[in-house]
Design an enzyme around this catalytic site. Structure first.
Site, PDB file in Angstrom:
ATOM      1  N   GLU A  11       0.852  -1.208   0.000  1.00  0.00           N
ATOM      2  CA  GLU A  11       0.000   0.000   0.000  1.00  0.00           C
ATOM      3  C   GLU A  11       0.884   1.254   0.000  1.00  0.00           C
ATOM      4  O   GLU A  11       0.606   2.224  -0.701  1.00  0.00           O
ATOM      5  CB  GLU A  11      -0.911  -0.015   1.230  1.00  0.00           C
ATOM      6  CG  GLU A  11      -1.772   1.210   1.413  1.00  0.00           C
ATOM      7  CD  GLU A  11      -3.078   1.192   0.634  1.00  0.00           C
ATOM      8  OE1 GLU A  11      -3.821   0.207   0.724  1.00  0.00           O
ATOM      9  OE2 GLU A  11      -3.347   2.191  -0.064  1.00  0.00           O
ATOM     10  N   ARG A 132      -5.900 -14.520   2.545  1.00  0.00           N
ATOM     11  CA  ARG A 132      -6.853 -13.478   2.942  1.00  0.00           C
ATOM     12  C   ARG A 132      -7.679 -13.103   1.709  1.00  0.00           C
ATOM     13  O   ARG A 132      -7.120 -12.916   0.628  1.00  0.00           O
ATOM     14  CB  ARG A 132      -6.085 -12.247   3.430  1.00  0.00           C
ATOM     15  CG  ARG A 132      -6.978 -11.060   3.784  1.00  0.00           C
ATOM     16  CD  ARG A 132      -6.164  -9.796   4.018  1.00  0.00           C
ATOM     17  NE  ARG A 132      -5.612  -9.285   2.777  1.00  0.00           N
ATOM     18  CZ  ARG A 132      -4.594  -8.424   2.700  1.00  0.00           C
ATOM     19  NH1 ARG A 132      -3.987  -8.006   3.791  1.00  0.00           N
ATOM     20  NH2 ARG A 132      -4.144  -8.003   1.529  1.00  0.00           N
ATOM     21  N   HIS A 201      -8.752  -2.979   7.244  1.00  0.00           N
ATOM     22  CA  HIS A 201      -7.870  -2.159   6.409  1.00  0.00           C
ATOM     23  C   HIS A 201      -8.574  -0.801   6.257  1.00  0.00           C
ATOM     24  O   HIS A 201      -9.558  -0.681   5.539  1.00  0.00           O
ATOM     25  CB  HIS A 201      -7.702  -2.859   5.051  1.00  0.00           C
ATOM     26  CG  HIS A 201      -6.824  -2.132   4.083  1.00  0.00           C
ATOM     27  ND1 HIS A 201      -5.463  -2.330   4.003  1.00  0.00           N
ATOM     28  CD2 HIS A 201      -7.107  -1.199   3.132  1.00  0.00           C
ATOM     29  CE1 HIS A 201      -4.951  -1.573   3.047  1.00  0.00           C
ATOM     30  NE2 HIS A 201      -5.931  -0.865   2.503  1.00  0.00           N
ATOM     31  N   HIS A 296       4.533  25.551  30.392  1.00  0.00           N
ATOM     32  CA  HIS A 296       4.580  24.096  30.160  1.00  0.00           C
ATOM     33  C   HIS A 296       5.944  23.548  30.584  1.00  0.00           C
ATOM     34  O   HIS A 296       6.032  22.551  31.297  1.00  0.00           O
ATOM     35  CB  HIS A 296       4.364  23.775  28.673  1.00  0.00           C
ATOM     36  CG  HIS A 296       2.962  23.963  28.222  1.00  0.00           C
ATOM     37  ND1 HIS A 296       2.285  23.005  27.514  1.00  0.00           N
ATOM     38  CD2 HIS A 296       2.105  24.995  28.372  1.00  0.00           C
ATOM     39  CE1 HIS A 296       1.066  23.444  27.246  1.00  0.00           C
ATOM     40  NE2 HIS A 296       0.929  24.650  27.747  1.00  0.00           N
TER      41      HIS A 296
HETATM   42  C1  HCA Z   1      -5.889  -1.720  -3.471  1.00  0.00           C
HETATM   43  C2  HCA Z   1      -7.112  -1.517  -2.597  1.00  0.00           C
HETATM   44  C3  HCA Z   1      -6.926  -1.964  -1.174  1.00  0.00           C
HETATM   45  C4  HCA Z   1      -6.915  -3.470  -1.061  1.00  0.00           C
HETATM   46  C5  HCA Z   1      -6.866  -3.980   0.338  1.00  0.00           C
HETATM   47  C6  HCA Z   1      -6.685  -5.474   0.440  1.00  0.00           C
HETATM   48  C7  HCA Z   1      -8.112  -1.338  -0.405  1.00  0.00           C
HETATM   49  O1  HCA Z   1      -5.047  -0.822  -3.485  1.00  0.00           O
HETATM   50  O2  HCA Z   1      -5.794  -2.700  -4.136  1.00  0.00           O
HETATM   51  O3  HCA Z   1      -6.362  -6.132  -0.536  1.00  0.00           O
HETATM   52  O4  HCA Z   1      -6.872  -5.996   1.558  1.00  0.00           O
HETATM   53  O5  HCA Z   1      -7.898  -0.326   0.261  1.00  0.00           O
HETATM   54  O6  HCA Z   1      -9.218  -1.839  -0.541  1.00  0.00           O
HETATM   55  O7  HCA Z   1      -5.715  -1.435  -0.641  1.00  0.00           O
HETATM   56 CU    CU Z   2      -5.879   0.173   0.685  1.00  0.00          CU
END
Ligand code: HCA
Ligand code: CU
Length: 383
Positions: A11, A132, A201, A296
């Protein structure tokens, strides 16, 4: 036991302009591992050959953490992830009607079949793989689609269902709050006899990523995604340091985390991402434990808890006092003690005047400059 998944290398690389070379990825992964992070999402091998190679290298590096790949719900992506020999595979596919109709030109039944068959394929090829499945944009998708896709994914072999607030849509205290969402999905799946691990997330578009993640944890999530500096698409996701410190300090989550490595990790990521650490960034920013106003500083030097609710020692830092236009006698006394310099009251007052005049020009005095000021003032006082 609660696990943190760090997604800085996946990410985080979706932050515009951010890319970490392979050797930097390895250095970041090493520090994450030393901290005790459970899962490292190392990248999406389909994006480039270099990312593929880096994911492979990290998987074979002997880390304690599980190393994972990100993957679309496509066999070709699964094959690439399997080639990298990862321990963890994050597969995502949206289940919103709008996206399915307009982007993928598919109905939900076809999409669910595709998700299930890809998961079965991955599990058959590597039975120990932790899988996942994330219904992308979970919280804005029709709930029934999320339940159906999640149930099919679990029946096909997924171990974890991640609830993604892909657009930072959820707001605590409103009808769209994360606590209720996570509870409802867990209960609905449990009623079907399914109890996958739940991950969360949370994106930070409105500034609620951390609060939502904590809400998810309170509702029973066992995995929380975070990145260093909260890097990620748009406004990013949950910040790792804020999350780990809150869980350790305020929720006393059982863990073996060594959070004293966080500052080193943040400086490494900041240097190589080109994203500066704001001075007022919680926990890691330069000013996070620095007291400024005379009132402070006067109280904080006696006992930092007067103006700190968190002990900086949790990440190996110490409180400090800023020397500038706001300083008072206590600020100067604190700094002189650091420098082991004795000074009488008239000298301290003279130094304070000097420091305040520099502060008014918009500049802070550091300890090495203070030494020169002391020397200067000593001469002036004597003369
Ligand atoms: C992305 C979107 C994602 C996926 C999250 C995940 C999101 O960039 O592909 O695969 O668990 O925010 O939904 O980051
Ligand atoms: Cu994401």
């Amino acid at each position: 036991m609660l696990k943190i998944l760090d997604a800085t290398l996946r990410e985080g690389e979706q932050t515009p302009g951010v890319y970490f070379d392979g050797h930097i990825k390895l250095a970041i992964a090493d520090l994450l591992d030393e901290i005790g992070i459970s899962i490292i999402e190392a990248g999406h091998p389909m994006v480039t050959q270099e990312i593929h190679d880096a994911v492979k290298q990290l998987s074979g590096h002997g880390l304690r953490a599980k190393v994972g790949a990100h993957s679309r719900s496509l066999k070709q992506d699964i094959d690439l992830a399997l080639q990298c020999n990862v321990d963890f595979l994050g597969i995502f596919y949206c289940v919103s009607e709008a996206r399915l109709n307009h982007v993928f030109k598919k109905d939900i039944y076809t999409a669910i079949d595709q998700i299930a068959s890809v998961i079965e394929y991955a599990k058959q090829n590597k039975p120990g793989l932790l899988i996942r499945y994330t219904p992308e944009d979970t919280v804005r998708s029709p709930f029934q689609n999320v339940v159906d896709a999640a149930a099919a994914a679990v029946n096909a072999g997924a171990d974890i269902i991640s609830i993604a607030d892909t657009t930072g849509f959820m707001i605590p205290g409103t009808e769209n709050n994360f606590y209720d969402y996570v509870s409802r999905l867990k209960e609905t799946l449990a009623a079907k006899g399914l109890s996958p691990m739940i991950a969360v997330h949370c994106h930070n578009d409105r500034g609620y990523a951390l609060t939502n993640a904590i809400d998810g944890f309170r509702a029973g999530a066992e995995i929380i995604d975070a990145t260093v500096l909260g890097l990620g698409e748009r406004a990013g996701i949950v910040d790792l340091a804020q999350l780990a410190v809150t869980l350790k300090n305020d929720f006393t989550v059982e863990n073996k985390w060594d959070l004293s490595k966080l500052p080193e990790l943040y400086h490494l990521v900041s240097n190589y991402s080109g994203i500066p650490i704001p001075a007022n960034f919680p926990i890691i920013g330069d000013n996070a434990f620095t007291h400024c106003a005379g009132v402070h500083s006067h109280a904080a030097v006696k006992n930092p808890t007067h103006y700190q609710s968190l002990d900086p020692q949790i990440i190996g830092r110490k409180m400090s006092v800023s020397l500038d236009h706001m300083s008072g006698i206590s600020s100067i006394e604190w700094a002189l003690e650091k420098l082991s310099i004795d000074a009488d009251k008239p000298l301290i007052e003279q130094i304070l005047k000097h420091v305040k005049s520099i502060g008014q020009k918009g500049r802070r005095v550091d300890l090495s400059e203070l030494k020169h000021i002391v020397d200067w003032c000593k001469k002036t006082v004597v003369a």
